[in-house]
Design an enzyme around this catalytic site. Structure first.
Site, PDB file in Angstrom:
ATOM      1  N   ALA A  78       0.836  -1.200   0.000  1.00 21.93           N
ATOM      2  CA  ALA A  78       0.000   0.000   0.000  1.00 21.93           C
ATOM      3  C   ALA A  78       0.877   1.258   0.000  1.00 21.93           C
ATOM      4  CB  ALA A  78      -0.903  -0.024   1.230  1.00 21.93           C
ATOM      5  N   PHE A  79       0.240   2.401  -0.224  1.00 23.73           N
ATOM      6  CA  PHE A  79       1.003   3.659  -0.328  1.00 23.73           C
ATOM      7  C   PHE A  79       1.600   4.103   1.004  1.00 23.73           C
ATOM      8  CE2 PHE A  79      -2.859   5.460   1.421  1.00 23.73           C
ATOM      9  CZ  PHE A  79      -2.370   6.491   2.207  1.00 23.73           C
ATOM     10  N   SER A 120      -6.636  -2.274   1.864  1.00 24.42           N
ATOM     11  CA  SER A 120      -7.980  -2.126   2.433  1.00 24.42           C
ATOM     12  C   SER A 120      -8.696  -3.479   2.518  1.00 24.42           C
ATOM     13  CB  SER A 120      -8.799  -1.193   1.549  1.00 24.42           C
ATOM     14  OG  SER A 120      -8.972  -1.800   0.280  1.00 24.42           O
ATOM     15  N   GLU A 171      -3.065  -8.538   5.289  1.00 20.86           N
ATOM     16  CA  GLU A 171      -2.893  -7.545   6.348  1.00 20.86           C
ATOM     17  C   GLU A 171      -3.735  -6.351   5.913  1.00 20.86           C
ATOM     18  OE1 GLU A 171      -1.958  -4.557   8.248  1.00 20.86           O
ATOM     19  OE2 GLU A 171       0.066  -4.661   7.382  1.00 20.86           O
ATOM     20  N   LEU A 172      -4.994  -6.330   6.396  1.00 23.76           N
ATOM     21  CA  LEU A 172      -5.968  -5.365   5.882  1.00 23.76           C
ATOM     22  C   LEU A 172      -6.227  -4.272   6.921  1.00 23.76           C
ATOM     23  CD1 LEU A 172      -8.217  -8.125   4.269  1.00 23.76           C
ATOM     24  CD2 LEU A 172      -6.295  -6.900   3.237  1.00 23.76           C
ATOM     25  N   GLU A 216     -13.273   1.965   9.188  1.00 25.30           N
ATOM     26  CA  GLU A 216     -11.946   2.572   9.160  1.00 25.30           C
ATOM     27  C   GLU A 216     -11.940   3.710   8.135  1.00 25.30           C
ATOM     28  OE1 GLU A 216      -8.840   0.593   6.899  1.00 25.30           O
ATOM     29  OE2 GLU A 216      -7.350   1.040   8.427  1.00 25.30           O
ATOM     30  N   GLY A 238       3.483   1.943  15.553  1.00 29.49           N
ATOM     31  CA  GLY A 238       4.926   1.983  15.772  1.00 29.49           C
ATOM     32  C   GLY A 238       5.491   0.693  16.313  1.00 29.49           C
ATOM     33  N   ALA A 239       4.986  -0.455  15.815  1.00 28.30           N
ATOM     34  CA  ALA A 239       5.497  -1.748  16.287  1.00 28.30           C
ATOM     35  C   ALA A 239       6.928  -1.985  15.806  1.00 28.30           C
ATOM     36  CB  ALA A 239       4.595  -2.865  15.760  1.00 28.30           C
TER      37      ALA A 239
END
Ligand code: UN1
Length: 501
Positions: free
Chosen positions: A156-157, A238, A259-260, A389, A451-452
């Site tokens: 994703a961006f 998404s 991973e959405l 979301e 921030g993982a």
């Protein structure tokens, strides 16, 4: 608001791309910068036919690559890590130009790539299988992990390089080849990473075709998803995208790792250290202009402290500088595009319609690009808009009286990525992490939702898709397991005591 001159941004992009060794023809796909909303340069996209060619080349390379010892595969990833370190500033510059991240966060994203390379190099000597006691005398029972095949990575961006690196560094040490389809919004960061990885492969005399980049829109993604040579599709984006991808991959019995979306919440209890909580909340909710999948979108605060917490967040928001991500002091850069801005406005008006009160923010700043002040919205209930979301900086505040209700509200959304609790009460903290606590893939205490670190497995449940990327034992998704029974006796006892003849 002072924004840089658009032509200076295009020049910066050219310089950084050249430093990373990018040579790619111009073409029909335009790369824009959200900083000014203007064009940086054009890129030649791939056709569906070319995607198939790329997958076939990756598959041929895989046939050799899978026989290279894993620690030798690790050497390529080690070289990639050193090139990323050398070009950290160049890559961060392109991330800022294309995704609009403030410099510190862009550098952090590149650091995340360097970290996963280190992790993967160590992993290349630790792809452990187990041995189990066999029930039969003179037999050995064990399992072996083998390379899987071509991995299709769709990214994703918002994390244009880190998410690619989580997948690619691990896939490469696991002996897979990779075909990467980046977001069509961020092709330039992808060109830079591809050039650096190709250099690492050449430097290590490894098969160059183990990494392929395919640039373009939906047709390119579909060609990748439907190709039967792609053993695993690892897709980040998404829920809508995941719904389109997962059934197509399943129809051909391929594997997917999804991973959405996230709709991440923090619970703030009466004992919380509010000073620390507010700092954690502001970073997670307003950082990256609310465009992380881990961004904090819901706050569930005990009613006795709600006014105080809201007041403190509002004053912290008033201090946040919104503007060009290259300016020092600016913490909130632009939204990616107009559609993101429209979606944010639509959600804010839906929230108002549901009886919500916008405490602060939500306003557009300036006329070029799409800059907004982060919004803080008090809601009377967890209505439909709160359960969805919106990829923008909106933080909805809900209150609770009873801790069980806080957990129910927390889990009462379709997504399950990240979560946190701010409390100094050990019982509450442990309950939040327990089986009947947060239902997310990531559950934190006294730290925000975003921030993982790369060392843990990253991903979540429910509509988030169930996949795990990055650290821990996520590597297993990129390999196939073979169970081996070896008979070293001169008898042939059958399992379960079966007699045959
Ligand atoms: C994402 O937004 O897709 O935990 C990834 C984080 C980052 C990764 C986010 N390390 O916020």
């Amino acid at each position: 608001m002072n924004l840089p001159d658009p032509s200076s941004l295009a020049d910066r992009a050219e310089r950084a791309l050249a430093a990373c060794g990018v040579e790619w023809p111009a073409g029909d796909l335009s790369a824009h910068t959200p900083i000014t909303g203007t064009k940086l340069r054009t890129v030649r996209p791939h056709s569906g036919r070319e995607v198939d060619d790329a997958v076939e080349a990756a598959h041929r390379a895989f046939l050799t690559w899978r026989t290279v010892p894993a620690p030798a595969r690790g050497a390529v990833v080690r070289r990639l890590g050193s090139l990323l370190t050398e070009h950290k500033e160049d890559l961060a510059e392109i991330v800022t130009l294309e995704a609009g991240k403030v410099t510190s966060e862009a550098l952090g994203e590149v650091q995340e790539m360097i970290d996963i390379c280190e992790f993967a190099v160590g992993l290349s000597r630790q792809l452990y299988g187990r041995t189990m006691p066999s029930e039969r005398p003179g037999h050995r029972l064990s399992e072996t992990w083998h390379p899987l095949g071509v991995v299709g990575v769709i990214s994703a961006f918002n994390f244009p390089v880190a998410v690619w690196s989580w997948n690619t560094a691990i896939a490469l040490v696991c002996g897979d080849s990779v075909v990467w389809k980046p977001s069509e919004t961020t092709p330039l960061t992808a060109l830079a990473c591809h050039a650096l990885l190709r250099r690492a492969l050449a430097d290590c005399e490894a098969p160059i075709d183990v990494h392929q980049l395919v640039v373009g829109g939906r047709d390119v993604g579909e060609a990748l998803v439907d190709n039967p040579l792609v053993a695993l599709v690892s897709a980040t984006g998404s829920v809508r995208m995941g719904r389109a991808v997962a059934p197509r991959v399943a129809a051909r019995f391929g594997r997917s790792l999804l991973e959405l979306g996230g709709n991440n919440a923090a619970v703030v209890t009466p004992s919380a250290d509010l000073e620390l909580a507010v700092r954690g909340i502001v970073f997670s909710a307003a950082g990256t202009a609310g465009q992380r999948c881990t961004s904090l979108r819901r706050l569930i605060v005990h009613e006795s402290i709600a006014d105080k917490v809201v007041g403190r967040i509002a004053s912290a928001y008033a201090q946040l500088q919104v503007g060009s991500p290259f300016d020092s002091g600016v913490l909130v850069g632009p939204l990616i595009n107009e559609a993101a801005y429209e979606a944010m406005q639509k959600s804010l008006s839906a929230a108002r319609g549901d009886g919500g009160t916008v405490v602060c923010g939500g306003d557009r700043v300036g006329e070029s690009g799409f800059y907004v002040t982060p919004a803080l919205v008090r809601m009377p209930a967890q209505t439909e808009v709160v359960r969805a979301e919106t990829f923008a900086p909106i933080l909805y505040v809900l209150t609770y009286t009873d801790f069980d209700d806080a957990i129910a509200l927390h889990n009462g959304v379709p997504q399950g990525l990240s979560s946190s609790i701010f409390t100094l009460d050990q019982r509450e903290a442990e309950r939040f992490l327990a089986a009947d606590g947060s239902d997310c893939g990531i559950a934190n205490v006294n730290i925000g939702t975003s921030g993982a670190e790369i060392g843990g497995a990253f991903g979540g449940e429910k509509e988030t898709g169930g996949g795990r990327e990055s650290g821990s034992d996520s590597w297993k998704a990129y390999m196939r397991r073979a169970t081996n029974t070896v008979n070293y006796s001169d008898q042939l006892p059958l399992a379960q005591g079966v007699e045959f003849g």
